[in-house]
Design a protein around this motif. Structure first.
Motif, PDB file in Angstrom:
ATOM      1  N   ASP A  93      -2.715   0.844  -4.659  1.00  8.45           N
ATOM      2  CA  ASP A  93      -2.109  -0.489  -4.731  1.00  8.45           C
ATOM      3  C   ASP A  93      -1.189  -0.493  -5.949  1.00  8.45           C
ATOM      4  N   ASP A  94       0.111  -0.452  -5.706  1.00  7.02           N
ATOM      5  CA  ASP A  94       1.125  -0.206  -6.742  1.00  7.02           C
ATOM      6  C   ASP A  94       2.005  -1.444  -6.861  1.00  7.02           C
ATOM      7  N   MET A 146       0.835  -1.199   0.000  1.00  9.77           N
ATOM      8  CA  MET A 146       0.000   0.000   0.000  1.00  9.77           C
ATOM      9  C   MET A 146       0.871   1.251   0.000  1.00  9.77           C
ATOM     10  N   THR A 147       0.585   2.134  -0.925  1.00  9.97           N
ATOM     11  CA  THR A 147       1.273   3.412  -0.974  1.00  9.97           C
ATOM     12  C   THR A 147       0.221   4.491  -0.743  1.00  9.97           C
TER      13      THR A 147
END
Lengths: 261, 262
Positions: A15-16, A1-2
């Motif tokens: 979500d990366d 999570m970013t």
């Protein structure tokens, strides 16, 4: 999570995953970035970086008004800038298709895929109005009312596993849904069409529509007028979530469409 | 591939195959589930349900704001809980060995296999600090120092296997720096305290399998902290002994495992 901070300070969950050419994934109303999981996994395997955003008021992002296509689009601009995504391909589902349409009109993207998101309300109008009325009068019935709204659109091919997953993801928050859906419903069909035409007039990138049921000849014709180069696919019986009925086919379709491949 | 979402919202990519007692595989830094090569297939053939997860920031899993050991151990717990497999055998390689050890210090599992990750970190800390400016330098400097580290640990891998392992790596600077933040910033005494806190809490059967000799005093040191541990050195195989001799690795896991595979 970013976490990305929007212009007004709202914290947006992103979500990366993966590495490669970036793809921005925009979920539909009452859902969040997790609805893309089966597709994101396959896109990462295909060599992409996927950035799935929780729209404000959805998932883990802050529940901070205003909610609407305009504010969501500004938030996505902030995400693209913060994560330094260079010419992303934008994929939006349902409400996310409208948000994505506005995002690509702003430039600096390499293409747009709209997944079963009509750029007008048409047959959805009455159902949306019923949901808003229910939420205003008796929030406890909101969930049932939203489920009843989506059920006819799931289609016969959506696997039980995906139905359950969407059921768990779906979140009915009257504080978010009433202002959001009211703002969408506040536009007349003519105003929506004008907005669509205005946005389309500045879009220059490849455009693909994937529908899980036929949205009708009039709509297809109108898209053909506004975006003559757009590709239009109908996957019969796939319903509102064609990408979750057949994620492998969907990803093959993305790879074939992507102008960067 | 499927996804498990952790309580703090990170998407963890997992793959699952086979049936039997659960074995969870956790890869090393910059690597992914793909780095296990033939090991998952061989374990499945040996009668296991094999689950391999990608650590946060690695493979198909999501990026995160923190990559500390406790968060990654929490991710292991989230995966096992989601799979209803709290009695799993957890196998970690390199960074994954530290992660599964940290998980086993507080979470349920039936046993641990730590592949080539010495828990005594003071020597590693000195080495890492020596190259810290390059690790924090330009992308080229960072990639060069990482490549040099892996080359040093190659051991007995043949060319094809070495290329396969190297090809599975993704050198992402902020992830690597996040993972090694504690080692780079803590004092030696603080690091020792963390290691002793983790290792001292492990009580399940624990196999430390090394392809690079951790030194003559290591076994005595480890068993003083983890009485249930046994240390084995497969000398000369290098940092990926399970890739150098996968069949032997699977047989060793099976012999060590307190659960009898179906």
């Amino acid at each position: 999570m970013t976490v990305v901070t929007a212009a007004d300070g709202a914290q947006l969950h992103v979500d990366d995953r993966g590495e490669g050419m970036p793809i921005v994934l925009i979920h539909g109303g009452t859902e969040d970035s997790r609805s893309w999981d089966p597709v994101a996994c396959l896109l990462v395997e295909a060599g992409y970086r996927t950035v799935a955003v929780d729209l404000r008021g959805h998932g883990r992002s802050d529940r901070t008004p205003p909610y609407g296509i305009g504010p969501f689009t500004a938030d996505l601009d902030a995400v693209v800038e913060a994560l330094e995504l260079e010419d992303p391909l934008v994929i939006g589902h349902s409400l996310g298709g409208a948000v994505g349409g506005a995002l690509v009109a702003g430039g600096n993207t390499r293409g747009m895929i709209n997944v079963d998101g009509e750029l007008r309300l048409g047959s959805y109008t009455d159902g949306m109005k019923r949901v808003v009325t229910t939420l205003e009068q008796d929030p406890h019935l909101g969930r049932d009312s939203v489920d009843a709204f989506f059920r006819p659109h799931l289609g016969p091919l959506l696997p039980e596993r995906e139905r359950q997953r969407l059921d768990e993801i779906r979140d009915v928050d009257p504080e978010v849904m009433i202002p959001l859906w009211t703002s969408i419903l506040s536009m007349t069909e003519d105003e929506l069409d004008d907005t669509m035409a205005m946005l389309a007039s500045v879009v220059e990138v490849p455009y693909l529509f994937i529908h899980g049921s036929d949205p009708g000849a009039a709509y297809r014709r109108r898209i053909g007028e506004l975006l003559p180069w757009a590709e239009f696919e109908i996957w019969p019986d796939h319903g509102h979530y064609p990408h979750l009925v057949d994620p492998e086919r969907f990803v093959r379709c993305v790879v074939a469409f992507d102008p960067a491949r | 591939m499927a996804t498990v979402t952790t309580p703090d919202g990170v998407s963890i990519a997992i793959t699952e195959q086979g049936s039997g007692p659960t074995v969870l595989l956790v890869h090393g830094i910059t690597e992914s589930s793909a780095t296990w090569g033939p090991v998952p297939d061989l374990l499945a053939d040996a009668g296991y349900r094999v689950v391999s997860m990608d650590l946060r920031g690695h493979g198909g899993s999501g990026r995160a704001d923190t990559y500390d050991l406790a968060s990654m151990a929490g991710d292991v717990g989230a995966v096992l809980a989601d799979l209803d497999a709290v009695d799993a055998l957890v196998i970690g390689h390199s960074l994954g060995g530290a992660v599964v050890s940290a998980y086993a210090a507080g979470g349920p599992c039936r046993a641990v296999v730590n592949v080539d990750q010495p828990l005594a970190l003071s020597g590693f800390q000195e080495g890492l600090r020596a190259v810290e400016p390059m690790l924090r330098g330009t992308r080229e400097e960072f990639e060069a120092v990482m490549a040099g580290m892996f080359e040093q640990m190659r051991g007995g891998l043949d060319d094809a296997t070495y290329a396969d392992v190297a090809g599975s790596r993704r050198l992402v600077q902020d992830v690597v720096l996040g993972v090694w933040d504690l080692v780079l910033t803590a004092s030696a005494a603080e690091l020792d305290a963390v290691v002793e806190g983790v290792a001292g809490a492990v009580t399940v059967p624990y196999l430390a399998l090394h392809g690079l000799d951790p030194g003559p005093d290591y076994a005595a040191w480890l068993t003083s902290l983890v009485p249930s541990a046994s240390v084995e050195v497969w000398d000369g195989l290098g940092h990926h002994p399970h890739r150098a001799e996968p069949q032997r690795f699977v047989e060793r896991v099976r012999a060590f495992d307190p659960a009898v595979p179906t």
